[in-house]
Write an enzyme that holds these catalytic residues in place. Structure first.
Site, mmCIF file in Angstrom:
data_model
loop_
_atom_site.group_PDB
_atom_site.id
_atom_site.type_symbol
_atom_site.label_atom_id
_atom_site.label_comp_id
_atom_site.label_asym_id
_atom_site.label_seq_id
_atom_site.Cartn_x
_atom_site.Cartn_y
_atom_site.Cartn_z
ATOM 1 N N CYS A 2 -11.870 37.412 10.406
ATOM 2 C CA CYS A 2 -12.921 36.446 10.102
ATOM 3 C C CYS A 2 -14.230 37.156 10.369
ATOM 4 O O CYS A 2 -14.654 37.273 11.519
ATOM 5 C CB CYS A 2 -12.789 35.177 10.941
ATOM 6 S SG CYS A 2 -14.087 33.965 10.615
ATOM 7 N N GLU A 102 -14.016 35.010 3.071
ATOM 8 C CA GLU A 102 -13.067 36.124 3.054
ATOM 9 C C GLU A 102 -13.118 36.765 1.669
ATOM 10 O O GLU A 102 -13.551 36.136 0.696
ATOM 11 C CB GLU A 102 -11.653 35.622 3.393
ATOM 12 C CG GLU A 102 -10.658 36.713 3.702
ATOM 13 C CD GLU A 102 -11.147 37.683 4.770
ATOM 14 O OE1 GLU A 102 -11.672 38.754 4.391
ATOM 15 O OE2 GLU A 102 -11.033 37.350 5.962
#
Length: 229
Positions: A2, A102
């Site tokens: 992340c 992402e």
């Protein structure tokens, strides 16, 4: 992994959502593109009624000088790693998010960014660990985000995902013992996460504006064609 976050919910709604008050020096500013090394607003187990800003990147306690730090910790092994061991035992935190980002590389091609969010919740919580690095002349409160295996949605984008906590598990994460928290570090189990393609403007952290979250081609589509089941 992340490596980019956002938090742009209104302050009043943020405080109501987590039943906590923003105490950050300088106040709260909505952010659309939070990068490693920036501040993340978090809620710690020691002050569950406060929302404060910590440096994103847990700085090893043995570091002689401040550094960017470690932005993610694998939940499967955090309790075994020297750098995270004390934080794992006694310093859990919630990391509020309006959605994280992402990148997917289809067939090894150019990376395509996605926004992952929860449509029915303008802010949700990721699981994190916090610490305080102490230097000769300064102290830095810092945080890392825990990751786990991907759920079905994320598996079509990347092979890791942050530990996104169901709403009813947030208080448990802050208050529970380490073994109970370990059991909470699972791929997000519910089906209310969604994702859509966004433009590459998110690649530049200087682009911290609402346009970052606009769907690519202004068509907010999910990942049904990519889903692995």
């Amino acid at each position: 992994m992340c490596g980019r976050n956002s938090l742009f919910i209104d302050q009043a709604d943020l405080e109501a959502r987590f039943d906590a008050e923003v105490v950050t020096d300088g106040g709260y500013t909505p952010r659309y593109n939070i990068a490693p090394g920036d501040d993340l607003h978090i809620i710690t187990n020691e002050a569950p009624d406060e929302i404060n800003a910590f440096h994103w990147g847990l700085i090893p306690f043995w570091a002689d000088e401040p550094e960017e730090g470690i932005i993610n910790a694998r939940s499967e092994t955090a309790d075994e790693k020297r750098v995270f061991k004390q934080a794992w035992e006694s310093r859990p935190c919630l990391v509020p998010s309006s959605g994280f980002y992402e990148w997917k590389s289809p067939n090894g091609g150019s990376k395509q960014p996605y926004r992952i969010y929860r449509e029915d919740d303008p802010a949700f919580a990721m699981a994190g660990l916090w610490d305080v690095w102490e230097g000769a002349d300064e102290t830095i409160s810092c945080v890392t985000i825990l990751t786990t295996e991907p759920n079905n949605l994320m598996n079509s984008i990347y092979d890791r995902m942050p530990v996104v906590l169901p709403k009813d598990a947030e208080s448990d994460w802050l208050a529970a013992d380490p073994d109970t928290r370990k059991a909470l570090c699972q791929p997000y189990p519910n089906d209310d996460l969604d994702a859509y393609e966004i433009s590459t403007r998110v690649n530049n952290p200087d682009n911290d504006v609402p346009r970052v979250i606009e769907p690519l081609d202004h068509e907010q589509s999910g990942l049904g064609e990519f889903s692995s089941g």
